[in-house]
Scaffold this motif. Sequence first.
Motif, PDB file in Angstrom:
ATOM      1  N   PHE A 264       6.972  -1.304  -0.885  1.00 13.64           N
ATOM      2  CA  PHE A 264       5.741  -1.834  -0.291  1.00 13.64           C
ATOM      3  C   PHE A 264       4.692  -0.731  -0.282  1.00 13.64           C
ATOM      4  O   PHE A 264       5.013   0.443  -0.058  1.00 13.64           O
ATOM      5  N   ASP A 265       3.447  -1.121  -0.508  1.00 14.31           N
ATOM      6  CA  ASP A 265       2.358  -0.159  -0.368  1.00 14.31           C
ATOM      7  C   ASP A 265       2.241   0.194   1.117  1.00 14.31           C
ATOM      8  O   ASP A 265       2.064  -0.687   1.952  1.00 14.31           O
ATOM      9  N   PRO A 266       2.334   1.502   1.445  1.00 11.65           N
ATOM     10  CA  PRO A 266       2.378   1.888   2.858  1.00 11.65           C
ATOM     11  C   PRO A 266       1.103   1.623   3.647  1.00 11.65           C
ATOM     12  O   PRO A 266       1.155   1.545   4.871  1.00 11.65           O
ATOM     13  N   VAL A 267      -0.040   1.494   2.996  1.00  7.60           N
ATOM     14  CA  VAL A 267      -1.280   1.406   3.765  1.00  7.60           C
ATOM     15  C   VAL A 267      -1.870  -0.008   3.819  1.00  7.60           C
ATOM     16  O   VAL A 267      -3.010  -0.185   4.244  1.00  7.60           O
ATOM     17  N   PHE A 268      -1.105  -1.014   3.384  1.00  7.84           N
ATOM     18  CA  PHE A 268      -1.540  -2.400   3.559  1.00  7.84           C
ATOM     19  C   PHE A 268      -0.504  -3.122   4.425  1.00  7.84           C
ATOM     20  O   PHE A 268       0.683  -2.788   4.365  1.00  7.84           O
TER      21      PHE A 268
ATOM     22  N   PRO B  51      -2.926   3.757   8.266  1.00  9.44           N
ATOM     23  CA  PRO B  51      -2.306   3.274   9.495  1.00  9.44           C
ATOM     24  C   PRO B  51      -1.198   4.182   9.993  1.00  9.44           C
ATOM     25  O   PRO B  51      -0.927   4.234  11.186  1.00  9.44           O
ATOM     26  N   ARG B  52      -0.541   4.926   9.077  1.00  6.68           N
ATOM     27  CA  ARG B  52       0.591   5.749   9.494  1.00  6.68           C
ATOM     28  C   ARG B  52       0.153   6.873  10.419  1.00  6.68           C
ATOM     29  O   ARG B  52       0.922   7.359  11.217  1.00  6.68           O
TER      30      ARG B  52
ATOM     31  N   LEU C  20       0.096  -8.363 -10.301  1.00  5.60           N
ATOM     32  CA  LEU C  20      -1.283  -7.943 -10.032  1.00  5.60           C
ATOM     33  C   LEU C  20      -1.901  -7.327 -11.292  1.00  5.60           C
ATOM     34  O   LEU C  20      -1.215  -6.695 -12.078  1.00  5.60           O
TER      35      LEU C  20
ATOM     36  N   THR D  52      -0.718  -8.964   4.107  1.00  7.08           N
ATOM     37  CA  THR D  52      -1.733  -8.839   3.060  1.00  7.08           C
ATOM     38  C   THR D  52      -1.081  -8.766   1.685  1.00  7.08           C
ATOM     39  O   THR D  52      -1.558  -9.374   0.723  1.00  7.08           O
ATOM     40  N   GLN D  53       0.030  -8.056   1.609  1.00 11.57           N
ATOM     41  CA  GLN D  53       0.669  -7.860   0.306  1.00 11.57           C
ATOM     42  C   GLN D  53       1.297  -9.152  -0.204  1.00 11.57           C
ATOM     43  O   GLN D  53       1.408  -9.351  -1.410  1.00 11.57           O
ATOM     44  N   ILE D  54       1.699 -10.012   0.713  1.00 11.80           N
ATOM     45  CA  ILE D  54       2.233 -11.310   0.273  1.00 11.80           C
ATOM     46  C   ILE D  54       1.078 -12.232  -0.109  1.00 11.80           C
ATOM     47  O   ILE D  54       1.090 -12.885  -1.159  1.00 11.80           O
TER      48      ILE D  54
ATOM     49  N   LEU E 262       8.327 -11.801  -0.152  1.00  8.76           N
ATOM     50  CA  LEU E 262       7.307 -11.493  -1.158  1.00  8.76           C
ATOM     51  C   LEU E 262       7.753 -11.983  -2.530  1.00  8.76           C
ATOM     52  O   LEU E 262       6.989 -12.632  -3.257  1.00  8.76           O
TER      53      LEU E 262
ATOM     54  N   TYR F 240       2.609  -3.005   9.360  1.00 11.94           N
ATOM     55  CA  TYR F 240       2.680  -2.170   8.167  1.00 11.94           C
ATOM     56  C   TYR F 240       4.158  -1.923   7.879  1.00 11.94           C
ATOM     57  O   TYR F 240       4.988  -1.985   8.795  1.00 11.94           O
TER      58      TYR F 240
ATOM     59  N   LYS G 185       4.647  -7.916  -9.210  1.00  9.50           N
ATOM     60  CA  LYS G 185       4.242  -9.207  -8.663  1.00  9.50           C
ATOM     61  C   LYS G 185       3.028  -9.755  -9.394  1.00  9.50           C
ATOM     62  O   LYS G 185       2.353 -10.655  -8.905  1.00  9.50           O
TER      63      LYS G 185
ATOM     64  N   ARG H  42      -3.183 -14.292  -6.275  1.00  7.60           N
ATOM     65  CA  ARG H  42      -3.303 -13.853  -7.665  1.00  7.60           C
ATOM     66  C   ARG H  42      -2.855 -14.968  -8.616  1.00  7.60           C
ATOM     67  O   ARG H  42      -3.396 -15.149  -9.695  1.00  7.60           O
TER      68      ARG H  42
ATOM     69  N   GLU I 160      -1.915 -11.491  -1.155  1.00  6.20           N
ATOM     70  CA  GLU I 160      -2.586 -11.123  -2.407  1.00  6.20           C
ATOM     71  C   GLU I 160      -1.788 -11.595  -3.619  1.00  6.20           C
ATOM     72  O   GLU I 160      -2.358 -11.944  -4.650  1.00  6.20           O
ATOM     73  N   THR I 161      -0.457 -11.619  -3.467  1.00  7.45           N
ATOM     74  CA  THR I 161       0.377 -12.096  -4.565  1.00  7.45           C
ATOM     75  C   THR I 161       0.173 -13.593  -4.792  1.00  7.45           C
ATOM     76  O   THR I 161       0.014 -14.046  -5.928  1.00  7.45           O
TER      77      THR I 161
ATOM     78  N   PHE J 221       6.098   1.818  -5.358  1.00 10.66           N
ATOM     79  CA  PHE J 221       5.323   0.634  -4.990  1.00 10.66           C
ATOM     80  C   PHE J 221       4.315   0.240  -6.063  1.00 10.66           C
ATOM     81  O   PHE J 221       3.942  -0.927  -6.170  1.00 10.66           O
TER      82      PHE J 221
END
Lengths: 317, 326
Positions: free
Chosen positions: B102-106, A312-313, A225, B110-112, B166, B150, A223, B118, B114-115, A216
């Motif tokens: 995908f980042d597991p903790v967002f 969250p997991r 960042l 949010t991940q879309i 995304l 998530y 993307k 940006r 933020e892109t 990731f």
Amino acid sequence: MLAYIIRRILYVIPISLGVTIIAFALVHIAPGDPLNAVVGADAPAEVVEKLKRDYGFDQPLPFQYARWLGRALTGDLGNSVVNNQPVAASLAIAVPNTLMLAITATLIGFVLGACLGGLAGYFQGTWIDKIATGFGVTGVSVPHYWLGIVLVIIFAVEFNVLPAMGMGPGGSAGWEWNWTHLRHLVLPAITLSVIPCGIITRTVRATVAEILSQEFVQALHAKGLLHGRVMLHIIKNAAPTVLAVMGLQLGYLLGGSILVETVFNWPGTGYLLNDAIFRRDIPTLQGTILVLAMFFVVLNLAVDILQTAVDPRMRRS
Amino acid sequence: MSLVEIENLHVSFRTDEGTANVINGVDLEVEPGEVVCILGESGSGKSVTLRALMQLLPKRRTTISGRIRVAEHDILSLDERKMADLRGPTVAMIFQEPMTAFDPVFTVGTQIVETIKRHEKISEREAEARALELFERVRIPSPKARLKNYPFEMSGGMRQRAMIALALSCRPSLLLADEPTTALDATVQIQILLLLRELQQELGMAIMFVTHDIGVAVEVGDRIAVMYAGRFVEMGSTREVFSRPAHPYTKGLMASTVHGDMKGQRMKAIDGSPPDLTRLLPGCAFEPRCGERIPVCRQVVPAIRTAGPGHTAACVHVGAPAKELA
């Protein structure tokens, strides 16, 4: 989330009960007679018998435990066999002193360790990594009472810039928030922070390196960042692990600063414990061990709840 | 002007076992709106080619030479910031495993968002509205609620739809798809392929689609490029390559495909295994496994030759030379 927190809080009850049993039993497993501290070895038998009855040492252990637990629940941890002061009162003075020292040390260790570990993980394999890792290994390996003595020799004896002993000028025990008192915190806090700093450095380095190897991170770059935002993702991913380690370290520091508190004459729980061990002051020992162990239990609870809030997991399981 | 121009691309990695020559002289052009499938087995260099296009390869271990132009930007000479500006609006990527991409903790939303934020100066609310619209477009049921999920709360197919949303969030002119259906169930695979094809036609973007599955390549590709040991061994329109495979490797791949009426027969596989990329021999990389090898195959890398209209292959047995390899 709420159900998890409630369940987690309920777990504290059996754990605490186990803690009280161990705190009570440990002292009785150790060899030696507590009455030796009160009367001489050649005291007449009837005096010893009377004292035994007064302190309740003649009763069977389970009975002693039940009575001790019942009192402890009301906040009464018994009286010291050395000076007959309530143990709770001594703890009320010692605990805040230890808390101040331990929290300061953890903060220093955390900030420094997180920065060093983060750099080392992000620039893995470079000279930055080698320096930070070297620092971390040194921190974990150096015996802190030795480091304390070395720091005292350098800063108190040679350069005379910082005080070596106590919490305040002239060995006074009262704390005030001013530089005269804060100066006394510097050396013990730095000494105490070295081990957590090393451990946090290594944990953060390993965690960051592990996160960076995940796909990731590449996807975040893919993307578009920029580094700052990618860093935010890495921090949030690393937070649960690092929080857990930091909470445990704080727990160790609360109970494990006996040596450092003794070297610096810091009137905290470690100092109290050390004193109680040498004087076979069983009520003080039991009370102090119980309070320190409960700190650990509460800290673990706090860390678990914080972790769930960040990751969250974990709310699922 | 082509959207993508790759000229004589070489990529090598420094590893503990020595230098691995992963890409060994690749030329490719992709027109706007065209779907090119890169077909090859694991380790043939397909994914590396895509990553080189976005400069996503680890800089410290990688040596790249050649020329890559995407939408008239000279990719290999761009600095990090300028490259990052292109990632998203010009060229975007779909990964093989959306669970790990995908980042597991967002949350996915949010991940879309933020892109989008940006790359474009728009408000949080506008970005959220765009994310919702994208989720509707990739046909995620109850999109509004799903944006707050998530990644681990979604099924594999839905995660891949979210990944597509995304990738499309900044309307790229080139989409790089790195085996986007490999990790999915067969039925979900087809849905995702159809969706990609549909979105591609709607948005008019070009896709470079990497796969090891001939069936998938035939399904989505306008053109197919077959890769072996870091070189294209055959290239042409999907229909041409599929109906008249020219290179022995392509023929072998076709013969080893499983289909229904083969029940009870032994599967045909290509003997041997792909070459060690740290010790490439001077000749054709496929020579040790090739049933049609002749002595000259061991000596020089075969030139790219014309096998039919718009159809080339790098094999000495194929028709007339198209151009000499540099």
